[in-house]
Design a protein around this motif. Structure first.
Motif, short mmCIF file in Angstrom:
data_model
loop_
_atom_site.label_atom_id
_atom_site.label_comp_id
_atom_site.label_asym_id
_atom_site.label_seq_id
_atom_site.Cartn_x
_atom_site.Cartn_y
_atom_site.Cartn_z
N LEU A 377 0.87 -1.14 -0.11
CA LEU A 377 -0.08 0.07 0.14
C LEU A 377 0.92 1.28 0.04
CD1 LEU A 377 -2.78 1.51 0.18
CD2 LEU A 377 -2.67 1.12 2.70
N ALA A 378 2.08 1.29 0.60
CA ALA A 378 2.81 2.40 0.71
C ALA A 378 3.41 2.77 -0.66
CB ALA A 378 4.11 2.35 1.44
N GLU A 381 0.54 4.53 -2.51
CA GLU A 381 0.21 5.90 -1.72
C GLU A 381 1.23 6.94 -2.36
OE1 GLU A 381 -2.31 6.94 -0.10
OE2 GLU A 381 -3.40 5.49 0.71
N HIS A 384 1.01 7.75 -6.21
CA HIS A 384 -0.32 8.69 -6.11
C HIS A 384 -0.01 10.16 -5.94
CE1 HIS A 384 -3.99 10.84 -5.47
NE2 HIS A 384 -4.69 9.82 -6.48
N PHE A 385 0.79 10.18 -4.61
CA PHE A 385 1.36 11.54 -4.32
C PHE A 385 2.31 12.31 -5.20
CE2 PHE A 385 3.78 14.53 -1.31
CZ PHE A 385 2.68 15.07 -0.83
N ALA A 426 0.61 3.68 -9.60
CA ALA A 426 -0.50 4.40 -8.69
C ALA A 426 -2.06 3.69 -9.26
CB ALA A 426 -0.69 5.88 -8.80
N GLN A 496 -6.24 8.41 6.89
CA GLN A 496 -6.74 7.12 6.31
C GLN A 496 -6.01 6.67 5.16
OE1 GLN A 496 -11.21 6.99 5.59
NE2 GLN A 496 -11.43 7.49 7.53
N PHE A 497 -5.20 5.37 5.50
CA PHE A 497 -4.51 5.00 4.35
C PHE A 497 -5.07 3.48 4.07
CE2 PHE A 497 -1.79 7.89 6.51
CZ PHE A 497 -1.13 8.49 5.47
N HIS A 502 -9.94 6.65 -1.64
CA HIS A 502 -9.66 7.50 -2.72
C HIS A 502 -9.60 8.80 -2.21
CE1 HIS A 502 -9.80 3.47 -4.90
NE2 HIS A 502 -10.98 3.79 -4.95
N ARG A 505 -6.49 9.87 -0.32
CA ARG A 505 -5.64 10.17 -1.13
C ARG A 505 -5.49 11.27 -1.94
NH1 ARG A 505 -6.09 5.32 -3.54
NH2 ARG A 505 -5.35 4.21 -1.53
N TRP A 506 -6.61 11.70 -2.63
CA TRP A 506 -6.66 12.72 -3.15
C TRP A 506 -6.64 14.20 -2.30
CZ3 TRP A 506 -11.00 16.35 -1.98
CH2 TRP A 506 -10.72 17.23 -2.81
N ARG A 508 -4.60 14.34 0.21
CA ARG A 508 -3.18 14.56 0.47
C ARG A 508 -2.44 15.07 -0.80
NH1 ARG A 508 -4.40 10.01 3.67
NH2 ARG A 508 -3.91 8.69 2.05
#
Length: 865
Positions: A377-378, A381, A384-385, A426, A496-497, A502, A505-506, A508
């Motif tokens: 997951l890391a 994340e 995406h960032f 991502a 929240q991770f 979604h 994530r958006w 951040r």
């Protein structure tokens, strides 16, 4: 740059601020209003509705939109095809079609295609030896065809199938039938002008002849078909529940696109969407499917051609590397390489927008699930960032690519490589990664076009570009709010991770992208302010003299007149001389120093003029690196030819020089002699030199000149050796000498004599100088420029060349142009062209007027004689 600064007062900065900021602010306000209207209409809908509408679109409709868009761009080539026939240029259809496609693929995305594509047309057509005036006619012809087609189609559709006007608009008319005669009047007037006009129409110094009836009918047909195909491409992807006929929709499409053009927003972005959603919603269509249809249309009609244009330029770059260029203009006018940076800048900006919007939109669950099974997951994340940060960075770097910055190129290559990886990690965005890979490949092929080694933060950022980047970032944030409108905000969302988290994530990623943009803005605001250099001081003269000692050419000696500012490069190895008159920032000659330092100096000067809302002009430039001036967006016009005598082959013997020998012997028998004074002797006899100069000015009933011509100022004359003609120990004529480095070139600046000299004194002076220079080891003697000479060889059909030839032959009441050229020709020189570079043919008259004022000390003094 000069150590002393002369910054303009704050009040003088307002024109620059207004010129740069207001258009961007107006566009921002229009787009914000459009976004607010769309938000209000879509309040009851969710992102899932828009996504469903996109996926529900039948594939055959998408194919039909692509086919119609392709057909539309094929028809667009008809504008240029007819324009080329109109100016009687001999260019194949294949080349014309390529120029048309590249121009419109950029112009439709940047804004009003015919205007945005005019500079691109200049570069591509000038590569085919089309004159500047003919290119201006082509641009005007294409623009006229664009509007004639618009008005002709509007006349037909508003008359035959008028658009019903919704009652909610409270408009006094039920239909748009009244617009038919409004559209018809200009078309009829244009046709009447074509039938009745016998003399050419002069529009901003460009002669326009009425087209033939065959060309006119072709122009109308191409224009109507162009608008019909463009509107139909959108019509075929509209939802089935739109209660509007094809003809009525075309009428509305014309009005919607017109509103987008008048907004000055690139591509009418936001305006077209707003009007379509609101108007078609009044005719029974749901807003979400209509918005989805417009997005599909933009993809087919705008984005796909832009990518295709970039790929075509990449192919041109590959072909360019296989060809050897020759001739004076060869390094300057390879069209594909000249327009590669603007297209790559636009596509890079588009890539940044795609990354930001992709990060704001919910991913495809199936693809994300597949990635989640393979990666931690890391990694998802972080990818995406990172993709959102890379998208923001591409928005900012795109402007650096437009300015040809090496640093922007390197960072863009890194950002694109990183973005390709993060796009895959991502959410398995294969299509996005492939598009980014194509862009990266195109960028790598154009490596040579990004040569400027300048700090990225030092480049002035235009208001329009800053507004576009801001709108792209805010648009991605707005998309996120729309997509996750059903997610109730809580503070815990930030932490929240999860694979399906979604919205957090958006959130951040948006904060990261916004922070990066703010940091960039703050760093730019904290950079030192750019001030305009003042008059040079003794330290500047010393630096210039050190640079000149290693330069073969002599033109840099104009710096020591003290009437021009000096702009040095960062390393102090080259400089440029310039002065300001009105809005014209005029540099005289090429930069002085190593050729590899020219580019940065030219860009620095152009950007400094931009900061103060000035017009950049380069006067009397050589043909050595015309490509650098074209990269700045300049148009080139030949000023005349410079005469250089080859001293190695100069001899007084032979029948050809019999008259020169006779004059020399006659004057020497009469007691006249020639010699060159040392610097100490020049200073000691300054009063005599002054007396000769004053007598010469009195006889010519003229005043001292300046800028590109020397004037008698004792400190200036004392710094140069002087050639003198004497009799009985008294100086009767003199010329101060400019000595080039490495014994390469020598020339004279001031050439003056008193009333005592006999006929032939100038022949004697030049002949003696040639022999002295040859004996001193010099290779060339520069006789200076013959203005307006040789225009027959430079775009002979252009208005500038024809006007210049006329003045050259019949302007003896103002200046003996032809006689000067004849006099220099008797020494058998080599003739080299000299040019003026300015923003456009339309800017040339004002630029030359400002140069004349700088040389003469004002227009009134220029006309006094």
């Amino acid at each position: 740059m000069s150590n002393r600064r002369d910054p303009l007062p704050a009040a003088a900065r307002w024109p620059a601020l207004i010129r740069n900021v207001l258009p961007a602010l107006a566009g921002f306000i229009v787009l914000a209003a459009a976004a607010w209207a769309v938000r209000d209409v879509l309040r009851e809908y969710r992102y899932a509705d828009l996504q469903l509408a996109l996926w529900s679109l039948p594939p055959m409709r998408l194919v039909a939109c692509l086919v119609l868009s392709t057909a539309g761009y094929c028809v667009l080539t008809g504008y240029d095809f007819l324009a080329v026939r109109y100016v009687q240029a001999h260019i194949s259809y294949a080349r014309t079609a390529l120029i048309s496609f590249v121009s419109y693929s950029i112009g439709n995305n940047v804004g009003f295609g015919n205007l945005a594509g005019s500079s691109i047309r200049y570069r591509l057509y000038s590569a085919l030896d089309v004159g500047g005036a003919d290119i201006a006619r082509i641009v005007v012809f294409c623009t006229a065809g664009f509007w004639i087609g618009f008005l002709s189609l509007g006349t037909v559709v508003f008359a035959i199938e008028p658009l019903p006007i919704p009652a909610v608009l409270h408009f006094p008319l039920a239909t748009a039938r009244a617009l038919a005669p409004v559209c018809a009047v200009p078309v009829v007037a244009f046709c009447a002008w074509t039938a009745l006009q016998r003399e050419p129409l002069l529009v901003r110094n460009v002669e326009l002849h009425a087209p033939s009836w065959a060309v006119l009918l072709g122009q109308i047909a191409v224009g109507m078909l162009d608008w019909t195909l463009a509107g139909t491409a959108l019509y075929v992807v509209l939802p089935a529940d739109v209660a509007l006929g094809w003809g009525q929709f075309l009428g509305f499409y014309l009005l919607a696109v017109l509103a987008g053009l008048l907004s000055h927003i690139p591509g009418g972005l936001g305006v077209l969407e707003t009007l379509m959603v609101m108007f078609l919603g009044a005719h029974g269509a749901a807003p979400a499917p209509v918005l989805a249809s417009v997005l599909v249309y933009r993809f087919c009609y705008y984005l796909v051609p832009l990518i295709a244009g970039a790929l075509l330029l990449a192919g041109q770059e590959i072909g360019r590397r296989r060809q050897a260029l020759a001739g004076a203009l060869a390094p300057a006018v390879t069209g594909a390489q000249a327009v590669a940076p603007p297209i790559l800048a636009i596509t890079t900006f588009a890539a940044g927008v795609i990354l930001l919007f992709s990060g704001a939109a919910p991913p495809t669950d199936a693809r994300l699930g597949w990635i989640a099974d393979l990666l931690p997951l890391a990694v998802i994340e972080a990818s995406h960032f990172g993709a959102s940060l890379a998208g923001t960075l591409l928005l900012l770097l795109a402007h650096g690519l437009l300015r040809r910055l090496d640093a922007a190129y390197r960072l863009t290559v890194v950002a694109l490589s990183f973005s390709i990886t993060t796009s895959l990690l991502a959410g398995a965005h294969f299509e996005q990664a492939f598009a980014l890979l194509l862009l990266l490949g195109s960028l790598l092929l154009a490596r040579e076009r990004f040569y400027r080694r300048s700090a990225l933060l030092n480049e002035p950022l235009t208001g329009a570009w800053a507004a576009a980047a801001t709108l792209a970032l805010l648009g991605s944030i707005a998309l996120g709010f729309f997509a996750y409108a059903d997610v109730e905000y809580e503070h815990e969302l930030w932490w929240q991770f999860a694979v399906d988290a979604h919205a957090p994530r958006w959130m951040r990623a948006s904060i990261g992208a916004s922070t990066l943009a703010v940091m960039f803005a703050v760093m730019r605001m904290l950079r030192p302010a750019r001030a305009r250099p003042g008059a040079p001081d003794q330290n500047d003269f010393a630096r210039a003299r050190a640079i000149l000692s290693g330069v073969a050419e002599t033109g840099g000696n104009l710096a020591f007149l003290g009437d021009k500012s000096l702009l040095f490069n960062d390393t102090g190895t080259a400089f440029l001389m310039y002065a300001v008159r009105g809005r014209s920032w005029v540099a005289v000659g090429d930069p002085v120093g190593p050729e590899n330092e020219w580019s940065d100096l030219l860009w620095d000067f152009s950007e400094m003029a931009d900061v103060w809302a000035g017009r950049t002009v380069f006067y009397e430039v050589t043909s050595r690196r015309l490509d650098l001036y074209l990269d700045l967006g300049m148009s080139l016009f030949k000023l005349g030819e410079e005469a250089r005598v080859d001293l190695a082959s100069f001899e007084l013997e032979g029948k050809h020089n019999a008259e020169l020998r006779r004059v020399r012997r006659s004057l020497e028998r009469a007691g006249w002699s020639f010699r060159v004074l040392s610097l100490d002797e020049t200073r000691a006899r300054m009063a005599e030199l002054r007396s000769v100069s004053d007598a010469w000015l009195g006889e010519k009933t003229t005043a001292e000149k300046g800028f590109s011509l020397g004037f008698f100022e004792e400190s200036y004359v004392a710094a140069t050796p002087c050639a003198v003609v004497e009799r009985d120990g008294r100086i009767a004529a003199f010329a101060n000498l400019w000595l080039g480095g490495n014994g390469h070139e020598l020339t004279v600046d001031l050439m003056r004599y008193n009333e005592e000299v006999p006929n032939g004194i100038m022949d004697y002076l030049f002949t003696s100088l040639f022999l002295w220079s040859k004996g001193s080891g010099y290779r060339w003697f520069n006789l200076g420029m013959a203005p307006l000479a040789g225009l027959d060889e430079f775009n002979p059909s252009s208005l500038w060349s024809r006007l210049g030839r006329f003045v050259f032959r019949h302007g003896e009441n103002f200046y003996n142009f032809e006689g000067l050229r004849r006099y220099k020709a008797k020494f058998d020189p080599v003739w080299l062209p000299r040019y003026v570079a300015c923003p456009s043919a339309w800017a040339l008259p004002q630029a030359l007027a400002d140069v004349t004022a700088l040389v003469s000390g004002g227009l009134r003094r220029a006309l006094a004689k």
